[in-house]
Scaffold this motif. Structure first.
Motif, short mmCIF file in Angstrom:
data_model
loop_
_atom_site.label_atom_id
_atom_site.label_comp_id
_atom_site.label_asym_id
_atom_site.label_seq_id
_atom_site.Cartn_x
_atom_site.Cartn_y
_atom_site.Cartn_z
N MET A 1 0.90 -1.20 0.01
CA MET A 1 0.19 0.11 0.00
C MET A 1 0.86 1.22 0.04
O MET A 1 2.04 1.36 0.50
N GLY A 2 0.29 2.31 -0.55
CA GLY A 2 1.18 3.59 -0.73
C GLY A 2 0.21 4.66 -0.76
O GLY A 2 -0.93 4.67 -0.87
N ASN A 3 0.70 5.80 -0.61
CA ASN A 3 -0.07 7.20 -0.83
C ASN A 3 -0.58 7.38 -2.20
O ASN A 3 0.26 8.43 -2.72
N GLY A 4 -1.31 6.63 -2.86
CA GLY A 4 -1.59 6.97 -4.22
C GLY A 4 -0.91 5.83 -5.16
O GLY A 4 0.31 5.68 -4.60
N SER A 5 -1.28 5.67 -6.32
CA SER A 5 -0.55 4.54 -7.09
C SER A 5 0.72 5.31 -7.52
O SER A 5 1.71 4.79 -7.74
N ASP A 6 0.67 6.83 -7.64
CA ASP A 6 2.07 7.47 -8.06
C ASP A 6 2.98 7.34 -7.13
O ASP A 6 4.34 7.18 -7.32
N ASP A 7 2.65 7.15 -5.70
CA ASP A 7 3.85 6.98 -4.72
C ASP A 7 4.34 5.30 -4.77
O ASP A 7 5.30 5.12 -4.74
N VAL A 8 3.30 4.65 -5.17
CA VAL A 8 3.82 3.13 -5.48
C VAL A 8 4.66 2.91 -6.65
O VAL A 8 5.77 2.29 -6.60
N LEU A 9 4.04 3.63 -7.48
CA LEU A 9 4.95 3.59 -8.87
C LEU A 9 6.45 3.93 -8.55
O LEU A 9 7.32 3.66 -9.25
N ALA A 10 6.33 5.33 -8.03
CA ALA A 10 7.95 5.74 -7.78
C ALA A 10 8.66 4.92 -6.85
O ALA A 10 9.84 4.68 -7.26
N LEU A 122 4.66 -7.28 -11.57
CA LEU A 122 4.14 -6.20 -10.49
C LEU A 122 2.70 -5.43 -10.95
O LEU A 122 3.05 -4.63 -12.16
N VAL A 123 1.63 -5.49 -10.57
CA VAL A 123 0.64 -4.89 -11.09
C VAL A 123 0.17 -3.86 -10.20
O VAL A 123 -0.09 -4.10 -8.89
N THR A 124 -0.08 -2.45 -10.48
CA THR A 124 -0.23 -1.37 -9.69
C THR A 124 -1.62 -0.94 -9.81
O THR A 124 -2.33 -0.92 -11.06
N GLY A 125 -2.55 -0.38 -8.75
CA GLY A 125 -3.76 -0.02 -8.95
C GLY A 125 -3.95 1.13 -7.92
O GLY A 125 -3.04 1.67 -7.12
N THR A 126 -5.12 1.76 -8.22
CA THR A 126 -5.62 3.06 -6.98
C THR A 126 -7.24 2.96 -6.77
O THR A 126 -7.80 2.47 -7.50
N PHE A 127 -7.44 3.66 -5.59
CA PHE A 127 -8.79 3.71 -5.18
C PHE A 127 -9.29 5.12 -5.80
O PHE A 127 -10.34 5.54 -5.30
N SER A 132 -13.83 5.92 -6.24
CA SER A 132 -14.35 7.25 -5.81
C SER A 132 -13.42 7.80 -4.75
O SER A 132 -14.33 8.56 -3.76
N LEU A 133 -12.40 7.40 -4.36
CA LEU A 133 -11.63 7.71 -3.03
C LEU A 133 -10.31 8.57 -3.33
O LEU A 133 -9.41 8.30 -2.88
N ALA A 134 -10.29 9.76 -4.75
CA ALA A 134 -9.37 10.39 -5.08
C ALA A 134 -8.43 11.01 -3.42
O ALA A 134 -7.26 10.99 -3.27
N GLY A 135 -9.34 11.67 -2.84
CA GLY A 135 -8.83 12.61 -1.65
C GLY A 135 -8.01 11.50 -0.54
O GLY A 135 -7.39 12.23 0.39
N MET A 136 -8.41 10.39 -0.70
CA MET A 136 -7.82 9.26 0.53
C MET A 136 -6.44 9.08 0.05
O MET A 136 -5.57 8.57 1.08
N ARG A 137 -5.92 9.21 -1.26
CA ARG A 137 -4.51 8.61 -1.48
C ARG A 137 -4.38 7.25 -1.24
O ARG A 137 -3.61 6.99 -0.43
N ILE A 138 -5.02 6.38 -1.85
CA ILE A 138 -4.82 5.03 -1.53
C ILE A 138 -4.33 4.22 -2.94
O ILE A 138 -5.13 4.22 -3.76
N GLY A 139 -2.88 3.84 -2.92
CA GLY A 139 -2.50 3.03 -4.19
C GLY A 139 -2.00 1.69 -3.54
O GLY A 139 -1.72 1.39 -2.40
N PHE A 140 -1.86 0.77 -4.54
CA PHE A 140 -1.34 -0.50 -4.18
C PHE A 140 -0.51 -1.16 -5.18
O PHE A 140 -0.67 -0.81 -6.46
N ALA A 141 0.18 -2.16 -4.80
CA ALA A 141 0.80 -2.97 -5.80
C ALA A 141 0.63 -4.57 -5.40
O ALA A 141 0.58 -4.77 -4.26
#
Length: 272
Positions: A1-10, A122-127, A132-141
């Motif tokens: 888990m990361g703070n949005g998928s951008d965090d996970v991708l970085a 590695l598959v990444t995704g986002t909530f 519908s949770l853009a403000g929550m910043r939830i990303g995953f791999a």
């Protein structure tokens, strides 16, 4: 888990793309990939999409330091099936392959089941999109234990800011609320279909979308001019002043009321 998928991708870029070989990704794709490459000093090669804006898996057979492919792709909105991803994996058994699935729930086919077969996938995704949770910043791999362990080690070495407890609670609730998820995605797909049909009736060429947006052009109209006209009417779409797509626009699917406003403004522009 990361703070949005951008965090996970970085994190993934830092963790896996550090060989002497360049990584590979499409020439028309998510704009942050080259940003991370420049930031982290990663060499890269772009493989051009074909004339239909499709990714050719045969372009990804050469030795490389890693592969990144959004599926469905952005901003083209086009998704590929499991046979495509399987080819990519078979061609790249000695490097990490990242499949970015930010938009997969809107009509794409997830590659997550393939992570059980390929340890280097590695598959990444986002909530932020379908949940519908853009403000929550939830990303995953999702990937093999080996890949996830490396990600965790890199993350804990420099970024100890975990996903906060409120976001985790919201994320869990979003996964459990299957009915709301299905209802939201279905509405977006239905509205996407309607808007696509209306634009085509107005003479636009619209790519077949597997995302929550569409990519469109018009052979007789300037998309840059349309973008600026809509902007003057407080209707905001995206225009990319980039080679090959500088007469295309990307249109995010909103509510039916929002999209009707958009269509009305497009009709006004066409009449000019």
């Amino acid at each position: 888990m990361g703070n949005g998928s951008d965090d996970v991708l970085a994190l993934a870029f830092q963790s896996f793309f550090n060989s002497d070989l360049p990584i590979v990704y499409p020439d028309i794709t998510y704009s942050f990939y080259p940003v991370w490459c420049r930031l982290f000093g990663i060499e890269y090669i772009n493989q051009p999409l074909d004339d239909s804006f499709r990714i050719n898996p045969e372009d990804y057979r050469s030795p490389n330091g890693g592969v990144v492919i959004p599926n469905p792709n952005a901003p083209t909105s086009i998704g590929e099936g499991p046979e495509f991803v399987t080819k990519i994996m078979e061609y790249n058994q000695d490097s990490v392959v990242i499949i970015d699935e930010a938009y997969v729930d809107f009509g794409g086919i997830s590659s997550v089941p393939l992570t059980k077969k390929y340890d280097n996938l590695l598959v990444t995704g986002t909530f932020s999109k379908s949940r519908s949770l853009a403000g929550m910043r939830i990303g995953f791999a999702i990937g093999s234990k080996e890949l996830i362990d490396v990600l965790e080690a890199v993350k804990n070495s420099y970024n100890s800011y975990t996903v906060d407890s409120l976001s985790m609670a919201m994320g869990i609730a979003a996964i459990r609320d299957v009915d709301y998820f299905n209802s939201t995605v279905s509405k977006i797909i239905a509205t996407r279909t309607k808007v696509t049909q209306e634009l085509r009736q107005l003479g636009f060429t619209v790519l077949d979308s597997s995302t929550n947006f569409i990519m469109a052009t018009h052979k007789d109209r300037s998309m840059k001019d349309m973008f600026l006209y809509l902007k003057s009417k407080k209707v905001f779409i995206r225009y990319f002043d980039l080679p090959r797509i500088n007469n295309y626009v990307r249109i995010t699917i909103g509510t039916e009321e929002e999209m009707q406003t958009f269509i009305n403004c497009v009709k006004d522009y066409i009449k000019q």
